[in-house]
Design a protein around this motif. Structure first.
Motif, PDB file in Angstrom:
ATOM      1  N   LEU A  88       8.848   4.971   1.730  1.00 39.26           N
ATOM      2  CA  LEU A  88       9.763   4.419   2.722  1.00 39.26           C
ATOM      3  C   LEU A  88       9.338   4.815   4.138  1.00 39.26           C
ATOM      4  CD1 LEU A  88      13.229   5.080   1.016  1.00 39.26           C
ATOM      5  CD2 LEU A  88      12.034   2.887   1.253  1.00 39.26           C
ATOM      6  N   ARG A  89       8.761   6.006   4.249  1.00 35.08           N
ATOM      7  CA  ARG A  89       8.351   6.503   5.563  1.00 35.08           C
ATOM      8  C   ARG A  89       7.066   5.835   6.035  1.00 35.08           C
ATOM      9  NH1 ARG A  89       6.113  12.107   4.920  1.00 35.08           N
ATOM     10  NH2 ARG A  89       4.358  10.804   4.289  1.00 35.08           N
ATOM     11  N   ASP A  90       6.130   5.700   5.121  1.00 38.26           N
ATOM     12  CA  ASP A  90       4.804   5.197   5.502  1.00 38.26           C
ATOM     13  C   ASP A  90       4.707   3.691   5.284  1.00 38.26           C
ATOM     14  OD1 ASP A  90       3.462   8.123   3.909  1.00 38.26           O
ATOM     15  OD2 ASP A  90       4.050   7.833   6.006  1.00 38.26           O
ATOM     16  N   LYS A  91       4.314   2.981   6.299  1.00 36.61           N
ATOM     17  CA  LYS A  91       4.098   1.552   6.147  1.00 36.61           C
ATOM     18  C   LYS A  91       2.844   1.313   5.317  1.00 36.61           C
ATOM     19  CE  LYS A  91       6.155   0.185  10.556  1.00 36.61           C
ATOM     20  NZ  LYS A  91       5.914  -0.479  11.865  1.00 36.61           N
ATOM     21  N   PRO A  92       2.868   0.319   4.408  1.00 36.90           N
ATOM     22  CA  PRO A  92       1.658   0.009   3.642  1.00 36.90           C
ATOM     23  C   PRO A  92       0.494  -0.303   4.578  1.00 36.90           C
ATOM     24  CG  PRO A  92       3.546  -1.135   2.720  1.00 36.90           C
ATOM     25  CD  PRO A  92       4.001  -0.529   4.027  1.00 36.90           C
ATOM     26  N   SER A  93      -0.592   0.414   4.403  1.00 32.09           N
ATOM     27  CA  SER A  93      -1.754   0.205   5.260  1.00 32.09           C
ATOM     28  C   SER A  93      -3.005   0.606   4.499  1.00 32.09           C
ATOM     29  CB  SER A  93      -1.639   1.024   6.553  1.00 32.09           C
ATOM     30  OG  SER A  93      -1.602   2.403   6.241  1.00 32.09           O
ATOM     31  N   GLY A  94      -4.146   0.208   5.051  1.00 37.71           N
ATOM     32  CA  GLY A  94      -5.416   0.547   4.428  1.00 37.71           C
ATOM     33  C   GLY A  94      -6.094  -0.670   3.843  1.00 37.71           C
ATOM     34  N   THR A  95      -7.252  -0.433   3.227  1.00 34.64           N
ATOM     35  CA  THR A  95      -8.085  -1.516   2.701  1.00 34.64           C
ATOM     36  C   THR A  95      -7.990  -1.593   1.183  1.00 34.64           C
ATOM     37  OG1 THR A  95      -9.658  -1.265   4.522  1.00 34.64           O
ATOM     38  CG2 THR A  95     -10.432  -2.439   2.569  1.00 34.64           C
ATOM     39  N   VAL A  96      -7.845  -2.814   0.678  1.00 33.15           N
ATOM     40  CA  VAL A  96      -7.873  -3.078  -0.762  1.00 33.15           C
ATOM     41  C   VAL A  96      -9.056  -3.986  -1.042  1.00 33.15           C
ATOM     42  CG1 VAL A  96      -6.625  -4.045  -2.729  1.00 33.15           C
ATOM     43  CG2 VAL A  96      -5.368  -2.851  -0.922  1.00 33.15           C
ATOM     44  N   LEU A 117      -1.002 -10.961   4.320  1.00 33.52           N
ATOM     45  CA  LEU A 117      -1.703 -10.554   5.537  1.00 33.52           C
ATOM     46  C   LEU A 117      -0.834 -10.762   6.773  1.00 33.52           C
ATOM     47  CD1 LEU A 117      -5.246 -11.969   4.735  1.00 33.52           C
ATOM     48  CD2 LEU A 117      -4.412  -9.644   4.427  1.00 33.52           C
ATOM     49  N   LYS A 118      -0.016 -11.804   6.750  1.00 36.01           N
ATOM     50  CA  LYS A 118       0.867 -12.064   7.889  1.00 36.01           C
ATOM     51  C   LYS A 118       2.056 -11.103   7.895  1.00 36.01           C
ATOM     52  CE  LYS A 118      -0.334 -16.985   8.099  1.00 36.01           C
ATOM     53  NZ  LYS A 118       0.156 -18.375   7.971  1.00 36.01           N
ATOM     54  N   ALA A 119       2.534 -10.748   6.697  1.00 37.80           N
ATOM     55  CA  ALA A 119       3.706  -9.872   6.608  1.00 37.80           C
ATOM     56  C   ALA A 119       3.354  -8.400   6.806  1.00 37.80           C
ATOM     57  CB  ALA A 119       4.392 -10.061   5.258  1.00 37.80           C
ATOM     58  N   TYR A 120       2.111  -8.026   6.462  1.00 35.40           N
ATOM     59  CA  TYR A 120       1.683  -6.622   6.562  1.00 35.40           C
ATOM     60  C   TYR A 120       0.391  -6.551   7.373  1.00 35.40           C
ATOM     61  CZ  TYR A 120       4.987  -5.870   2.707  1.00 35.40           C
ATOM     62  OH  TYR A 120       6.107  -5.825   1.926  1.00 35.40           O
ATOM     63  N   PRO A 121       0.485  -6.566   8.671  1.00 34.65           N
ATOM     64  CA  PRO A 121      -0.716  -6.590   9.516  1.00 34.65           C
ATOM     65  C   PRO A 121      -1.597  -5.351   9.382  1.00 34.65           C
ATOM     66  CG  PRO A 121       1.260  -6.221  10.840  1.00 34.65           C
ATOM     67  CD  PRO A 121       1.724  -6.597   9.471  1.00 34.65           C
TER      68      PRO A 121
END
Length: 296
Positions: A88-96, A117-121
């Protein structure tokens, strides 16, 4: 419960999991003597021996085994709740990183991933087009996409697409000068458009099935591609017979530019699955991608 008593239990679990005072102390960031003293204090308080120790090994006693399995569910639940709070604290980020065929990319993966990609820049997705069977662990991929029948049993598989089938197609111009194949073996006398598998380097063997009978045919012809898309174009121009996914030739079949052959030999089969190692440490970004691709 006093705070030190709770710490004693946590340190007990660390030793029980590693079966080593040395390894557990290193993970906990304390000295081995401090850990040994703490475990001894816990044993004295309980009036029970929890470990059997030799110069070479550490094992749980019956009492230690019972305590370990009594504590484990609660500790796992606490850890899970803490991880959920972190999400909840950390926004989803990084490379998949995902390896997949051009057909899987165009028909299944990309339509579902574009909104992500548009919802999670802050999420970056690397899609490697490859029609071979890559080793995702050795090649550094987070996941791959394959047909369900070709996934190793030690992988987690998530269905991401519907059943589909391959079709044998040819143009009316090509068939005007050739006899129409009535059996898969008849293809040996035709100019067929081949597919080269990138990883294995060999030519794809056309696979057929009818009434429980499976048949593989090694065709030959003037043209070989490593992608299904140019195979369709070549077939439309009358350059041979192609074996391609049904959804690539819907327009050509409707217009009459291509005709289907051996239709009763090409039943549907399970479609695409996303697969990844069972021990994969799933990041929030990876879970977002998996959920977006999952077949509803």
């Amino acid at each position: 419960m006093p705070r030190e008593d709770f710490n004693d239990l946590l340190w007990f679990l660390a030793v029980a999991e590693d079966r080593s005072f040395t390894k557990a102390a290193a993970k906990l960031g304390i000295t081995q003597s401090t850990l040994s003293h703490t475990i001894k204090r816990l044993e004295n308080r309980l009036g029970l021996r929890l470990f059997t120790r030799t110069t070479r090994s550490v094992s749980l006693t019956e009492a230690g085994d019972r305590l370990y399995y009594a504590l484990l569910p609660s500790i796992r639940d606490i850890r899970g709740q803490l991880e959920a709070l972190s999400d909840l604290r950390d926004k989803p980020s990084g490379t998949v990183r995902i390896t997949l065929s051009d057909h899987a990319l165009e028909t299944v993966a990309w339509p579902k991933l574009e909104p992500v990609l548009k919802a999670y820049p802050e999420i970056r997705v690397e899609l490697s087009r490859d029609n071979g069977l890559r080793n995702i662990v050795e090649d550094g991929f987070d996941a791959g996409v394959r047909l369900g029948e070709s996934i190793e049993k030690d992988m987690i598989a998530v269905r991401i697409g519907s059943d589909w089938r391959m079709l044998v197609v040819a143009s009316p111009d090509y068939l005007a000068e050739k006899s129409v194949p009535q059996h898969p073996q008849d293809l040996l006398g035709h100019n067929c458009i081949n597919m080269r598998q990138a990883t294995a380097g060999g030519l794809y063997t056309w696979e057929f099935e009818k009434a429980g009978q499976e048949l593989r045919v090694r065709v030959a012809g003037q043209l070989t591609f490593n992608s299904s898309y140019p195979m369709v174009q070549a077939a439309v121009k009358g350059l041979g017979i192609a074996f391609v996914p049904e959804d690539l030739v819907g327009i050509q079949l409707a217009s009459g530019a291509l005709l289907t052959l051996l239709d009763d030999w090409t039943p549907p089969f399970p479609g695409y699955y996303l697969y990844y190692p069972s021990r994969h440490q799933n990041s929030p970004a990876f879970r977002v991608v998996v959920d977006a691709l999952r077949q509803r």
